[in-house]
Design a protein around this motif. Structure first.
Motif, mmCIF file in Angstrom:
data_model
loop_
_atom_site.group_PDB
_atom_site.id
_atom_site.type_symbol
_atom_site.label_atom_id
_atom_site.label_comp_id
_atom_site.label_asym_id
_atom_site.label_seq_id
_atom_site.Cartn_x
_atom_site.Cartn_y
_atom_site.Cartn_z
ATOM 1 N N UNK A 142 0.827 -1.441 0.361
ATOM 2 C CA UNK A 142 -0.176 0.279 -0.073
ATOM 3 C C UNK A 142 1.356 1.226 0.425
ATOM 4 N N UNK A 143 1.485 1.535 0.980
ATOM 5 C CA UNK A 143 2.579 2.565 0.525
ATOM 6 C C UNK A 143 4.154 2.420 1.058
ATOM 7 N N UNK A 144 4.343 1.259 0.702
ATOM 8 C CA UNK A 144 5.651 1.653 0.536
ATOM 9 C C UNK A 144 6.498 0.674 -1.432
ATOM 10 N N UNK A 145 7.140 0.941 -1.697
ATOM 11 C CA UNK A 145 7.919 0.017 -2.645
ATOM 12 C C UNK A 145 8.693 -0.655 -3.428
ATOM 13 N N UNK A 146 7.916 -1.836 -3.946
ATOM 14 C CA UNK A 146 8.821 -3.014 -3.969
ATOM 15 C C UNK A 146 10.484 -3.300 -4.038
ATOM 16 N N UNK A 147 11.104 -2.028 -4.446
ATOM 17 C CA UNK A 147 12.281 -1.746 -4.939
ATOM 18 C C UNK A 147 13.190 -1.205 -3.196
ATOM 19 N N UNK A 148 12.435 -1.261 -2.035
ATOM 20 C CA UNK A 148 12.845 -0.347 -1.417
ATOM 21 C C UNK A 148 12.805 -1.251 -0.078
ATOM 22 N N UNK A 149 11.526 -2.376 -0.136
ATOM 23 C CA UNK A 149 11.519 -3.583 0.441
ATOM 24 C C UNK A 149 12.423 -4.472 0.649
ATOM 25 N N UNK A 150 12.747 -4.300 -1.155
ATOM 26 C CA UNK A 150 13.875 -6.034 -1.735
ATOM 27 C C UNK A 150 15.379 -5.262 -1.427
ATOM 28 N N UNK A 151 15.626 -4.197 -0.906
ATOM 29 C CA UNK A 151 16.724 -3.908 -0.836
ATOM 30 C C UNK A 151 16.769 -3.676 1.118
ATOM 31 N N UNK A 152 16.532 -3.824 1.210
ATOM 32 C CA UNK A 152 15.635 -3.784 2.944
ATOM 33 C C UNK A 152 15.856 -5.214 3.102
ATOM 34 N N UNK A 153 15.139 -5.838 2.712
ATOM 35 C CA UNK A 153 15.583 -7.922 2.937
ATOM 36 C C UNK A 153 16.903 -8.006 2.753
ATOM 37 N N UNK A 154 17.403 -7.782 1.559
ATOM 38 C CA UNK A 154 18.545 -8.427 1.287
ATOM 39 C C UNK A 154 19.683 -7.707 1.808
#
Length: 339
Positions: free
Chosen positions: A282-294
């Motif tokens: 809803x309120x975040x980008x997939x790129x930011x989430x991917x970067x955080x998770x990795x």
């Protein structure tokens, strides 16, 4: 889109501890295959068959069709590009979102491309190629076998390219080569890479009407399939099962993962009939989430923002082992909770 696919583990050196970005099952036992290939290692000292007819004969026997109806390729992707070349300049219908290589191959070979827009369908030439990914990537939805059969048989003027690369990842019934053998307007794509969890081997095949398959053979480069891949294919065909030992249990775990993701506020998870699922933030980008998770957890996911029709908020994951799935859920909760 060479750089735009999932499983881009090569970008991250040793950071990846858990790989959710590829739809291919990550925990297959390859020990027997490794042992076999070590025994056959000397084959790299000679050229492979210009066309891998010996493997095609074995596939034909397993599929219950003539060897003239089978062409082994360097992954299903080679088949996609050869088909696009064969139908150079045609009108191609590519429902979206789906695997990007269909459109990429069609652009190279100057197809008129429609993403199934109603106005386009009215204006396009009557001779068309329909590209259908079933099970679909990235959504995981599956079109019913009866519907697909009806669609192909009622429209003999259209050519249907049905990519069933993920056929081993669903319990839904799909088209069988032996049942569709007499239809000159159908090409079915299959993938050793997915079925046996060996994407690095680059091994797939296409089944279809003999005259159409021969046209594709005339376009292919010699030696496109390596000796090791051919030997691996022969070995794998003799196995009683693919890379997934217990599909029912695996899909049950995928459903558990989907249920857990749906409980996270700010995450929408779409229906799927496979091991992989499309999600929207809803309120975040997939790129930011991917970067955080990795970087924080060693977890790799698929950013789906480069799929046609999907926004920067879409990502895809495939189910792994229960403890890995739990780690993914906890990490996404942590990320969204900190925003």
């Amino acid at each position: 889109m060479i750089e735009g696919h999932g499983d881009d583990i090569y970008r991250y050196d040793d950071l990846v501890k858990m790989n959710f970005s590829s739809n291919v099952f990550q925990h297959a036992d390859h020990s027997a295959l490794k042992e076999f290939l070590m025994e056959r290692f000397d084959v790299i000292g000679n050229y492979p068959e210009p066309q891998p007819r010996s493997l095609e004969k074995l596939i034909a026997l397993k599929e219950g069709i003539s060897p003239e109806c089978v062409m082994v390729t360097n992954g299903a992707t080679e088949a996609i590009y050869l088909i696009a070349q064969q139908f150079h300049g045609s009108a191609s219908i590519i429902p979206q979102p789906t695997f990007c290589e269909y459109a990429d191959a069609c652009r190279i070979h100057r197809h008129i491309i429609s993403y199934e827009n109603t106005d386009d369908l009215i204006q396009l030439p009557r001779d068309r190629v329909y590209w259908i990914c079933n099970p679909n990537n990235p959504s995981g939805n599956v079109l019913m076998k009866g519907f697909m059969d009806y669609l192909v048989r009622r429209s003999p003027r259209y050519t249907f390219v049905v990519d069933q690369s993920y056929e081993a990842y669903t319990k839904e019934p799909l088209l069988k080569a032996r049942e569709m053998n007499g239809l000159p307007n159908l090409l079915l794509l299959h993938s050793f890479s997915k079925t046996y969890s060996v994407p690095g081997l680059r091994l797939g095949y296409v089944t279809g009407y003999p005259s159409t398959i021969q046209l594709l053979r005339n376009l292919r480069h010699p030696w496109s399939v390596s000796s090791m891949a051919i030997e691996a294919g022969k070995f794998l065909l003799k196995q009683e099962q693919g890379g997934i030992v217990d599909l029912e249990s695996y899909l049950a775990e995928a459903e558990r993962l989907r249920g857990q993701l749906r409980q996270i506020e700010g995450v929408r998870v779409f229906e799927t009939k496979t091991n992989y699922m499309l999600c929207e933030l809803d309120n975040a980008t997939a790129a930011d989430l991917k970067n955080y998770l990795i970087h924080e957890h060693g977890i790799l996911i698929r950013d789906c923002s480069n799929f046609y029709g999907l926004s920067k908020h879409f990502f895809r994951v495939s189910a792994q082992q229960p403890e890995e799935n739990d780690a993914l859920i906890a990490a996404i909760r942590e990320y969204l909770g900190g925003k």
